[in-house]
Design a protein around this motif. Structure first.
Motif, PDB file in Angstrom:
ATOM      1  N   TYR A  42       0.588  -1.206  -0.177  1.00  0.00           N
ATOM      2  CA  TYR A  42      -0.004   0.342  -0.367  1.00  0.00           C
ATOM      3  C   TYR A  42       0.784   0.826   0.053  1.00  0.00           C
ATOM      4  N   ILE A  43       1.321   2.506  -0.484  1.00  0.00           N
ATOM      5  CA  ILE A  43       1.597   2.792  -1.163  1.00  0.00           C
ATOM      6  C   ILE A  43       0.793   4.260  -0.719  1.00  0.00           C
ATOM      7  N   ILE A  44       1.188   5.108   0.440  1.00  0.00           N
ATOM      8  CA  ILE A  44       0.272   6.184   0.613  1.00  0.00           C
ATOM      9  C   ILE A  44       1.559   7.480  -0.082  1.00  0.00           C
ATOM     10  N   ILE A  45       1.357   8.582  -0.800  1.00  0.00           N
ATOM     11  CA  ILE A  45       2.403   9.568  -1.170  1.00  0.00           C
ATOM     12  C   ILE A  45       1.586  11.293  -1.082  1.00  0.00           C
ATOM     13  N   LEU A  46       2.029  11.430   0.644  1.00  0.00           N
ATOM     14  CA  LEU A  46       2.340  13.104   0.968  1.00  0.00           C
ATOM     15  C   LEU A  46       2.689  14.057   0.204  1.00  0.00           C
ATOM     16  N   PRO A  47       1.691  15.062   0.541  1.00  0.00           N
ATOM     17  CA  PRO A  47       2.512  16.460  -0.146  1.00  0.00           C
ATOM     18  C   PRO A  47       3.540  16.869  -0.129  1.00  0.00           C
ATOM     19  N   PRO A  48       3.985  17.172  -1.142  1.00  0.00           N
ATOM     20  CA  PRO A  48       5.894  17.930  -1.435  1.00  0.00           C
ATOM     21  C   PRO A  48       5.845  18.839  -0.813  1.00  0.00           C
ATOM     22  N   ARG A  49       7.459  19.456  -0.114  1.00  0.00           N
ATOM     23  CA  ARG A  49       7.468  20.838  -0.568  1.00  0.00           C
ATOM     24  C   ARG A  49       6.635  22.148  -0.786  1.00  0.00           C
TER      25      ARG A  49
END
Length: 850
Positions: free
Chosen positions: A371-378
């Motif tokens: 399960y891949i979770i991509i958080l908000p980048p800078r």
């Protein structure tokens, strides 16, 4: 390094506990009278340790079917919460003493479908007795004869969405008919509000009146969540008013059950933006496919999800493996449909899902799952507002997203590097735990040398949230307009629109979580910092840290270093409020910030000409690479104003930054330095200034010795090839020895990368003098190279070899050069004590640089 979690195995999981006294001021102390200012009666049942792996066995004995109240269930994810709810529904359904209507209200349409199925399967309740509100308008099946109604919370409260001002006529008639039917038949109504954290926005003042229509028939409310918030207290109060202000809180502990926990991997990325080309996303997907994992990807934004689906390397390979990708992005922005048809974008356990709409309300039950979770980048971090997409509500959204994984598997979080932490704010850690925390965090943090102490991430206990919200409301929000409020109340305003400042509890409900998430890094303004803290201290119920990556590899080739630096700079170092990394007033400070971050966050690989292998570049150990870094920094700092205009014109080529250039730049800076009497300069800095002033002294001495020689009609300037008499006289020996010692032992740039000279400045005194003389000729002069070196008589000494047509290379007359004299420390001292500091501060603010 060894993972830090072993030291935190017994570290308690922090979670939001529901305090009795926070419900309308109710307080029942051990001694003294019960405080009950608003007539609420609050009972609390707490389990320190559960007697069962799942909560149902502990929960059911506490539920009194006959008791009219609002029951608040605070239970962890993955502990059978949904099953316990269904068993509770079954008890009311099977009651012989009272006829109940059970209304299950969920935040999402997908949960409606899930509850309809689970109530039948796990509760053994006939489907004929379960009504799915989604069938409204689709068929003519009657709902009045069904004992269980499953709806969304926004339907129940009449919230039609942002772009409409009223609920649909069909839904209003549906709810009104249920109320009328219950009143006629004497049915009591039980409401079950699941995942209440995702429904807070529905409980606006104007919507709550729709619940009061049920006042005559309501018997019980169940409010369930694993992630209660400060706003939840207001919802509890609203609902408890309908059950005679009777409240029962049931709270379960957060227990780590290792046999059920998935493996957590965090992949820290230095990329400023996350796209389908981000190396961590590309490599992780490829690696998981190679391992044969079943993959789902939750993205912070719809745009990124769409680009991953359409990308040939990611979406294409996933589609080849799993079939058509299930696009789980919301197609219904306005919360309305022209016709009542089933949405097509829900999470499906039988497919590969990429999207944004399964951070809550979904159970992922796949085997061999990643399960891949991509958080908000800078790039999503704004000066006044963050643009975090589905994670905008802060830390509850992260906890819920991670909790979707219900079976043993792998959870991979792609995260930006977290902002630096204020380690002084850490609480309740042993010295060893704190040491380990700091060591790990320092490896993965975002390197920003300009970050002020007050802007570092600070740890806050969850119990502090109410105080923070109250303080802001009282001192900032309300306090700022209190005079205006007083004046408005003293003015006659008959027949005008209501003008009442929102009371604190309305602010707490509508804005409290947004305020925390946007203001405090630890509560959601820096999601990566919170995730990192939780991973280190083993805070997640359903997973534990198993591994992490924090260094991407940047590949360079000799001859293309400048082009590749530009490429990587755009990808990793661009900042929304500092368009260039080098825009501040001190070159060395910003150059070192850039250089330190480059080597801290990345592994540098360089392939030299005529070789096939890439070699690792160590900071300060590769002359070729260090020279290009200095040139790159100068180009970015000064642009077309750079002193070496020809070098700037060739900025995309790898040209040498010579030792002579370094010497001349440093002399130019040192010679113009004027000490500020208000500053106590470090000895090392003053030594460096004096060394380059002394070097300039010997340069000037050699320039003064340039003489003219005439042979026939040919006249040219010259210096002897060997040191002239008294090049270093007795009074200058200590000055000379200090220079030699400094450049061979102390000067980091010379000894560690630019152009080492230490091997040439060894041996006897005479040998060192000869070598020093030749180095000065090489670095400060140009001369004509002839096939045969001229020999002339100097004074009475014949046959002296000379450098013909020799000229001194001019020093820079501007400060637009590589200032490798002033360190960050000196720059700050100069800035803090500058007579025009306030002017510079205002200037920086105007460019959004502070």
């Amino acid at each position: 390094m060894e993972l830090p979690t072993r030291l935190f195995n017994d570290y308690p999981i922090e979670f939001k506990k529901i305090k009795s006294k926070n419900i309308s001021g109710f307080e029942k102390p051990k001694f003294g009278k019960t405080k009950n200012p608003n007539g609420f009666n609050v009972k609390k049942s707490t389990f320190e340790t559960g007697t069962s792996k799942y909560i149902n066995e502990d929960l059911q004995p506490l539920i009194d079917l006959k008791k009219k109240n609002t029951t608040v269930i605070n239970a962890p994810v993955g502990n059978g919460k949904s099953y316990a709810i269904i068993q509770t529904i079954k008890r009311f359904y099977e009651s012989k003493e009272q006829d109940y209507l059970i209304v299950v209200a969920t935040p999402f349409v997908s949960l409606v479908e899930q509850y309809v199925t689970d109530i039948h399967d796990d509760g053994k309740i006939p489907t004929e007795q379960i009504y799915n509100y989604s069938n409204l308008g689709r068929n003519e099946v009657s709902y009045l004869n069904k004992k269980i109604q499953v709806v969304t919370i926004n339907t129940l409260l009449g919230n039609a969405g942002e772009d409409s001002y009223k609920n649909s006529r069909v839904k209003r008639e549906y709810l009104d008919s249920l109320i009328d039917d219950c009143e006629k038949k004497g049915r009591k109504v039980v409401f079950i509000y699941d995942e209440i954290h995702d429904s807070i926005q529905n409980f606006k003042e104007e919507y709550v009146f729709n619940l009061w229509k049920w006042k005559n028939v309501i018997h019980k409310n169940f409010i369930i969540s694993a992630t209660f918030t400060e706003s939840s207290y207001i919802v509890i109060e609203y609902l408890a008013e309908l059950t005679d202000k009777q409240v029962h809180i049931i709270e379960f502990p957060r227990i780590k059950r290792r046999e059920n926990q998935s493996k957590l991997f965090i992949h820290y990325s230095s990329s400023y933006r996350f796209t389908n080309d981000t190396p961590e996303i590309q490599s992780l997907t490829a690696e998981l496919l190679k391992k044969g994992k079943n993959i789902d990807i939750l993205c912070y934004s719809k745009t990124l999800a769409k680009s991953l689906i359409s990308d040939k390397n990611i979406g294409g390979k996933l589609e080849k493996k799993f079939g058509k990708i299930n696009d789980c992005t919301s197609e219904n922005i306005s919360n309305q449909r022209l016709i009542n048809e089933a949405p097509q974008n829900r999470f499906d356990n039988a497919k590969c899902n990429i999207g944004t709409n399964f951070k809550s309300g979904v159970s992922i039950t796949k085997e061999n799952h990643a399960y891949i979770i991509i958080l908000p980048p800078r790039s999503t971090q704004g000066k006044f507002k963050n643009h975090y997409g589905i994670f905008s509500s802060g830390i509850t959204s992260i906890i819920q997203a991670i909790a979707r994984q219900r079976k043993f598997g792998e959870i991979h979080i792609i995260s930006p590097r977290p902002k630096e932490f204020d380690y002084k704010t850490l609480k309740d850690m042993s010295p060893k735990q704190e040491e380990t925390f700091i060591e790990f965090y320092n490896k993965v943090k975002h390197h920003d040398s300009n970050l002020k102490e007050e802007d570092k991430v600070k740890y806050f206990d969850l119990r502090k949230q109410r105080t923070l919200i109250e303080s802001f409301y009282v001192n900032e929000l309300h306090g700022n307009v209190v005079n205006g409020i007083t004046l408005s109340k003293a003015t006659e305003r008959a027949d005008l629109a209501r003008l009442d400042f929102p009371p604190y509890k309305n602010f707490q409900l509508n804005e409290g979580e947004k305020y925390l998430a946007s203001t405090y890094d630890f509560f959601g303004s820096d999601l990566s910092a919170y995730v990192t803290y939780c991973a280190i201290t083993d805070q997640f119920v359903n997973c534990h840290l198993e591994g992490f990556t924090y260094k991407s590899t940047l590949f360079f080739e000799e001859g293309k270093i400048q082009k590749q630096l530009n490429k990587y700079y755009e990808e990793y170092f661009t900042d929304a409020f500092k368009p260039w990394y080098f825009t501040d007033m001190n070159f060395y400070m910003n150059f070192e910030n850039f250089r330190n971050r480059l080597f801290s966050e990345f592994e540098i690989k360089l392939k030299k000409k005529d070789t096939h292998d890439f070699e690792t570049v160590t900071k300060g150990k590769n002359s070729l690479f260090e020279q290009q870094l200095i040139r790159f920094g100068a180009f970015k700092s000064y642009g077309t104003d750079y002193y070496y205009t020809a070098d700037y014109a060739n900025r995309n080529k790898d040209r040498e930054y010579t030792r002579g250039q370094y010497f001349r730049d440093c002399i130019a800076i040192a010679s113009t330095f004027e000490a500020n009497p208000l500053i106590n300069y470090p000895e090392e800095f003053l030594e460096r200034i004096n060394i380059f002033k002394d070097l300039s002294y010997f340069r000037d001495k050699m320039i003064a010795k340039i003489a003219q020689h005439t042979k026939g009609q040919n006249t040219y300037s010259y210096l002897p090839c060997k040191p002239f008499t008294n090049f270093i006289d007795r009074s200058e020996i200590s000055k000379f020895e200090n220079i030699i010692d400094y450049f061979t032992r102390k000067d980091q740039l010379l000894s560690n990368g630019i152009n080492t000279i230490s091997t040439r400045l060894t041996g006897s005194f005479e040998k060192k003098v000869n070598s020093f003389y030749k180095i000065l000729i090489e670095d400060f002069f140009t001369y004509e190279i002839r096939n045969t070196t001229p020999r002339i008589t100097i004074g009475t000494t014949p046959n002296n070899q000379v450098f013909p047509n020799i000229e001194a290379i001019n020093l820079s007359t501007t400060k637009n050069i590589a200032n490798l004299i002033f360190s960050a420390e000196i720059a700050e001292l100069e800035y803090d004590n500058h007579p025009e500091r306030d002017y510079y501060f205002t200037l920086l603010e105007s460019y959004n640089l502070e």
